[in-house]
Design a protein around this motif. Structure first.
Motif, PDB file in Angstrom:
ATOM      1  N   CYS A  10       0.815  -1.218   0.000  1.00  0.00           N
ATOM      2  CA  CYS A  10       0.000   0.000   0.000  1.00  0.00           C
ATOM      3  C   CYS A  10       0.848   1.266   0.000  1.00  0.00           C
ATOM      4  CB  CYS A  10      -0.906  -0.013   1.217  1.00  0.00           C
ATOM      5  SG  CYS A  10       0.010   0.062   2.768  1.00  0.00           S
ATOM      6  N   ASN A  13       3.600   1.744   2.515  1.00  0.00           N
ATOM      7  CA  ASN A  13       4.899   1.180   2.146  1.00  0.00           C
ATOM      8  C   ASN A  13       5.637   2.112   1.184  1.00  0.00           C
ATOM      9  OD1 ASN A  13       4.763  -1.064   3.721  1.00  0.00           O
ATOM     10  ND2 ASN A  13       4.912  -2.537   2.046  1.00  0.00           N
ATOM     11  N   SER A  47       1.933  -8.130   3.448  1.00  0.00           N
ATOM     12  CA  SER A  47       1.455  -9.437   3.910  1.00  0.00           C
ATOM     13  C   SER A  47      -0.034  -9.608   3.733  1.00  0.00           C
ATOM     14  CB  SER A  47       1.734  -9.589   5.413  1.00  0.00           C
ATOM     15  OG  SER A  47       3.058  -9.915   5.624  1.00  0.00           O
ATOM     16  N   ARG A 167       1.592  -4.383  11.842  1.00  0.00           N
ATOM     17  CA  ARG A 167       1.848  -2.938  11.982  1.00  0.00           C
ATOM     18  C   ARG A 167       1.573  -2.453  13.402  1.00  0.00           C
ATOM     19  NH1 ARG A 167       3.853   0.463   7.817  1.00  0.00           N
ATOM     20  NH2 ARG A 167       3.618  -0.547   5.821  1.00  0.00           N
TER      21      ARG A 167
HETATM   22 FE1  SF4 Z   1       0.100  -2.102   3.507  1.00  0.00          FE
HETATM   23 FE2  SF4 Z   1       1.240  -3.891   5.115  1.00  0.00          FE
HETATM   24 FE3  SF4 Z   1      -1.360  -3.954   4.706  1.00  0.00          FE
HETATM   25 FE4  SF4 Z   1       0.290  -4.663   2.783  1.00  0.00          FE
HETATM   26  S1  SF4 Z   1      -0.016  -5.685   4.758  1.00  0.00           S
HETATM   27  S2  SF4 Z   1      -1.499  -3.369   2.556  1.00  0.00           S
HETATM   28  S3  SF4 Z   1       1.947  -3.221   3.091  1.00  0.00           S
HETATM   29  S4  SF4 Z   1      -0.216  -2.346   5.723  1.00  0.00           S
END
Ligand code: SF4
Ligand code: 5AD
Length: 450
Positions: A10, A13, A47, A167
């Motif tokens: 997303c 990132n 993830s 997160r």
């Molecule tokens: Fe964003 Fe992490 Fe969710 Fe993937 S897993 S959408 S990188 S918050």
């Protein structure tokens, strides 16, 4: 030493990768033009679905194997998958040099130095409750749109979602820090900012973000921390547009609707993931709202903003989703009138409550439901866009169109891509009025109003 970041997932990132590039550059490393040129490659991973992890794992495998042609190339991992797998990653990718968890991006230069000094297989992961060590956003001169994370982590526990595990719990950055960061971005030419958070409207609900002893009261009289932050960011000189993502119906309070409809810099667009239109499935997903409450939030937003644009995420094939539940999702999507929708096939994530339920919708049926929603949405997208033909949209010019270099492209207030003929003196980063002459499902075409 030249570095390259490969980013999955997303916007959060994307933002973290920008920040890591900035700290690596400050430490004397040089950004490579392409992955091929890089002596250090970092994969920033996601993830959210098994497929996202498979992609990152595949990439890491290729990168490690590429050392045959690039002897001594360093390969590192960061982001959600790094955090989820912990040191297990070194079993899956034995020659990985380092791995860094979600709240530790600031540790990367230190780890890189240790790897250069000869250590291998080193890592740092975060405790989900720690105050993050994430460097500030940064934008190369010339960029005029930036992402800024305001809320890390997530306290909702949607049954399918891995994000709270990787997160951590919600932590809102102090408002002054955010405002100072955005003010600094404007000095690099940024005029559009997107405030990021998993459940962004929860900003300031878990930890204090304003210091009432020193921060002046809100001129608009906003008391909810998020609305007050929107007001403060919009008031910064040089900020033309403010966006934020992602929303939740519980955050669509009267104050938020008032802020969105009255503060001129705030775009009339919201990404409000619905996930399902069936109350039974919404409950099993633990989404915290009913179909009716979702549609009620949409109704209030639309009546305050006639030009309001709405986008969403939907999951098909959640455990127990019947054809009737799916039809409820179809009808909700029609009622809500989405401008765009991202449709995902349910993917069980280890350790989430839904992973304990039977993944009982077959892959073929998930695919079918996915296709149905996509073709419904294509029709709806064109219909919505056709309604805009003849209107004048305020477009933030981004530069030449990728498809046709004679044309320019930009985004409307409602976040739609608008392609138009350039006029003399046009520059990227300016807002230009464009009369829409033609509509396609994902794109509007038009002419600058002189
Ligand atoms: Fe964003 Fe992490 Fe969710 Fe993937 S897993 S959408 S990188 S918050
Ligand atoms: N399976 C499929 N899609 C998922 N999402 C989140 N978790 C899963 C999962 N386990 C989708 C949701 C969310 C988007 C970012 O990804 O729709 O809004």
């Amino acid at each position: 030493m030249k570095f390259f970041l490969h980013t999955y997932g997303c916007q959060m990132n994307v933002r973290d990768s920008e920040a890591v590039s900035a700290v690596l550059s400050a430490a004397g490393y040089v950004a490579a033009e392409s992955e091929q040129d890089a002596d250090l490659v970092i994969v920033n991973s996601c993830s959210v679905r098994a497929k996202a992890e498979d992609k990152a794992l595949g990439k890491l495998g290729l990168l490690c194997a590429s050392r045959r042609d690039h002897p001594g190339r360093l390969v590192g991992l960061m982001g959600c998958m790094a955090q989820r797998l912990g040191n297990e990653i070194f079993k899956r990718v034995p020659t990985l040099d380092f791995s860094v968890g979600t709240r530790r991006a600031g540790a990367i230069p230190r780890l890189v130095e240790r790897v250069i000094a000869g250590e291998r297989g080193i890592s740092e992961f975060s405790d989900p409750n720690e105050v993050p060590d994430v460097p500030e956003a940064h934008t190369e001169d010339g960029g005029f749109s930036a992402f800024v994370t305001i809320l890390l982590g997530c306290n909702r526990r949607c049954a399918y979602c891995i994000v709270p595990d990787v997160r951590g719990c919600e932590y809102s950055r102090p408002a002054r820090e955010i405002v100072a960061e955005i003010a600094a971005l404007t000095r690099h030419g940024v005029c559009e900012v997107t405030l990021l958070g998993q459940s962004v409207m929860n900003y300031g609900r878990m930890n204090p973000v304003w210091d009432d002893a020193i921060d002046p009261p809100s001129p608009g009289g906003y008391r909810e921390p998020f609305a007050r932050l929107l007001e403060a960011v919009a008031a910064l000189p040089g900020i033309l547009r403010v966006r934020f993502t992602s929303g939740h119906p519980s955050g669509c309070t009267a104050e938020l609707v008032r802020a969105m409809s009255t503060i001129p810099q705030i775009c009339h667009h919201l990404h409000l993931p619905v996930q399902s239109g069936s109350d039974r499935i919404l409950k099993a997903m633990r989404r915290g709202y009913t179909r009716e409450q979702y549609l009620d939030a949409v109704g209030r937003l639309r009546s305050a903003m006639p030009d309001f644009a709405l986008t969403t995420d939907v999951i098909v094939g959640f455990p127990g989703e019947t054809v009737e539940d799916f039809e409820q999702t179809r009808s909700l999507m029609d009622a809500a009138g989405f401008d765009n929708a991202f449709i995902f096939k349910y993917s069980p994530r280890p350790g989430t409550p839904a992973a304990a339920m039977e993944d009982d919708v077959s892959e073929t049926e998930k695919m079918r439901r996915n296709q149905v929603l996509l073709s419904d949405q294509d029709l709806r997208g064109v219909r919505n866009n056709e309604l805009l033909v003849g209107t004048v949209q305020q477009v933030l010019a981004e530069g030449r169109s990728l498809r046709n270099a004679k044309r320019w492209a930009g985004r409307s207030d409602g976040n739609k891509i608008v392609v138009f003929e350039p006029v003399p003196g046009i520059r990227a980063g300016a807002i230009v009025p464009v009369r829409i002459t033609r509509a396609a499902p994902q794109t509007l075409y038009g002419e600058v109003v002189q």
